[in-house]
Design a protein around this motif. Structure first.
Motif, mmCIF file in Angstrom:
data_model
loop_
_atom_site.group_PDB
_atom_site.id
_atom_site.type_symbol
_atom_site.label_atom_id
_atom_site.label_comp_id
_atom_site.label_asym_id
_atom_site.label_seq_id
_atom_site.Cartn_x
_atom_site.Cartn_y
_atom_site.Cartn_z
ATOM 1 N N PRO A 29 -11.858 -33.594 17.876
ATOM 2 C CA PRO A 29 -11.468 -33.378 19.281
ATOM 3 C C PRO A 29 -10.059 -33.812 19.624
ATOM 4 C CG PRO A 29 -12.937 -35.264 19.089
ATOM 5 C CD PRO A 29 -12.929 -34.592 17.749
ATOM 6 N N ALA A 38 -11.291 -28.496 25.471
ATOM 7 C CA ALA A 38 -11.632 -29.487 26.499
ATOM 8 C C ALA A 38 -11.404 -28.902 27.887
ATOM 9 C CB ALA A 38 -10.788 -30.750 26.305
ATOM 10 N N TYR A 133 -16.535 -36.167 29.141
ATOM 11 C CA TYR A 133 -15.323 -36.861 29.578
ATOM 12 C C TYR A 133 -15.578 -37.590 30.901
ATOM 13 C CZ TYR A 133 -12.440 -34.435 26.110
ATOM 14 O OH TYR A 133 -11.888 -33.981 24.932
ATOM 15 N N ASN A 152 -16.585 -39.354 26.217
ATOM 16 C CA ASN A 152 -16.243 -38.513 25.072
ATOM 17 C C ASN A 152 -16.605 -39.202 23.763
ATOM 18 O OD1 ASN A 152 -15.173 -36.297 23.682
ATOM 19 N ND2 ASN A 152 -13.153 -37.248 23.540
ATOM 20 N N GLY A 290 -9.750 -36.244 28.818
ATOM 21 C CA GLY A 290 -9.661 -34.938 28.186
ATOM 22 C C GLY A 290 -8.382 -34.176 28.466
#
Length: 339
Positions: A29, A38, A133, A152, A290
């Protein structure tokens, strides 16, 4: 012009599980190339449940920590060879109607899917808990140990610990309050796996941060833990108020005394920083919210700041960060520009 991400609006869970771009985002990520995912998830709340199911399934397969037995692949290859050989002998007349390569591909795909399904259902049952998030979550493990999961982040553990060791796998950040358990005079150890590191405890309170595979940090608040990197045969015993970080690029564990509040303040919905480079502050905020931060001037990114940022009020957070940096912050799409 149609956005390349628009097609995902019609995706179901099984579609996401077959999308290479989506899988790469779930497993990595923090990569810059994955930032669009995201943003897409946040702008498509109606797909939240579908996306979360796919994320949980992908994260439940952690073959880095638990590699598939070599015999599984050996037996699978043998089955593929035998099946393809049988197909070539048994159905020569179908060749003109059904291309040979497509026939073989179908056989191989069927065996792979069947083998994977058998392997999956033979494995112990895992519980996977994830947080989106800008949200935290408190969970209790099978032994009643408490875990607070930061935004997250992801934790995985065996659903039943009656016949198994106390072990969990963490991606992201979490605070642990481990219950001390003794059975028949023997202490039951508790282990946390974060990327390529291992934290072994008896009964204690500590914070683990594993945002990527390059740097893993552990802050010990109470008790004693053994922090190790098995692959490099390195380990250290931590004492309360010790902060340990393993940096893969440096190849060593660095231990230093620290104020625990600097590492666990997120549980109070705030982040405290002390003489921290602005780029590190913004990396922490990116992992939590994010969105990204772009510095227009390199010296701003390296400027050290000290202060507290409130996580529940975005405007107050940005205003405080602006004052600490003595710089303006403006929003541009999913990024914030600092100059």
């Amino acid at each position: 012009m149609k956005n390349a991400m628009d097609k995902y609006g019609d995706y179901q869970t099984e579609d996401f599980l077959q999308d290479e771009s989506f899988i790469n985002w779930v497993l990595n990520p923090e990569e810059a190339s994955n930032r669009s995912w995201a943003a897409w998830v946040k702008s498509n709340p109606h797909k939240k449940e579908t996306v979360q199911k796919a994320i949980d399934i992908i994260r439940s397969f952690d073959f880095k920590q638990e590699p598939v037995a070599e015999s599984f692949y050996t037996d699978l290859k043998q089955s593929i060879d035998q099946t393809i050989g049988y197909s070539n002998q048994a159905a020569p007349k179908m060749a003109t109607l059904f291309p040979k390569w497509l026939s073989i591909a179908a056989v191989v795909t069927g065996i792979l899917l069947g083998g994977a399904a058998v392997y999956y259902f033979m494995q112990p049952s895992y519980t996977v808990v994830s947080t989106p998030y800008a949200a935290t979550k408190t969970i209790w493990l099978p032994d009643s140990s408490e875990v607070v999961l930061n935004a997250n982040s992801n934790i995985r553990y065996l659903s039943s610990w009656n016949k198994h060791k106390r072990e969990v796998w963490i991606t992201g950040e979490a605070f642990f309050k481990v219950k001390h358990i003794t059975t028949a005079g023997e202490i039951q150890h508790f282990k946390v796996y974060a990327a390529n590191t291992e934290i072994e405890v008896l009964g204690t309170e500590f914070n683990v941060k594993s945002i990527n595979n390059n740097a893993i940090g552990v802050m010990l608040q109470k008790g004693k833990v053994k922090f190790s990197v098995p692959a490099r045969k390195m380990q250290t015993i931590m004492q309360p108020a010790d902060y340990c970080q393993y940096n893969a690029s440096l190849g060593k564990i660095i231990t230093s005394p620290a104020d625990p509040e600097l590492y666990i303040s997120w549980m109070k919905h705030k982040y405290r920083f002390e003489k921290t480079p602005a780029r590190e502050v913004c990396q922490t905020l990116t992992a939590y919210f994010g969105y990204g931060f772009i510095f227009r001037h390199a010296e701003l990114a390296e400027q050290h700041i000290s202060g507290t940022l409130e996580l529940q009020n975005e405007q107050l957070l940005l205003s405080t960060l602006s004052e600490l940096l003595n710089a303006s912050i403006t929003k541009s799409g999913r990024d914030f520009i600092i100059e």
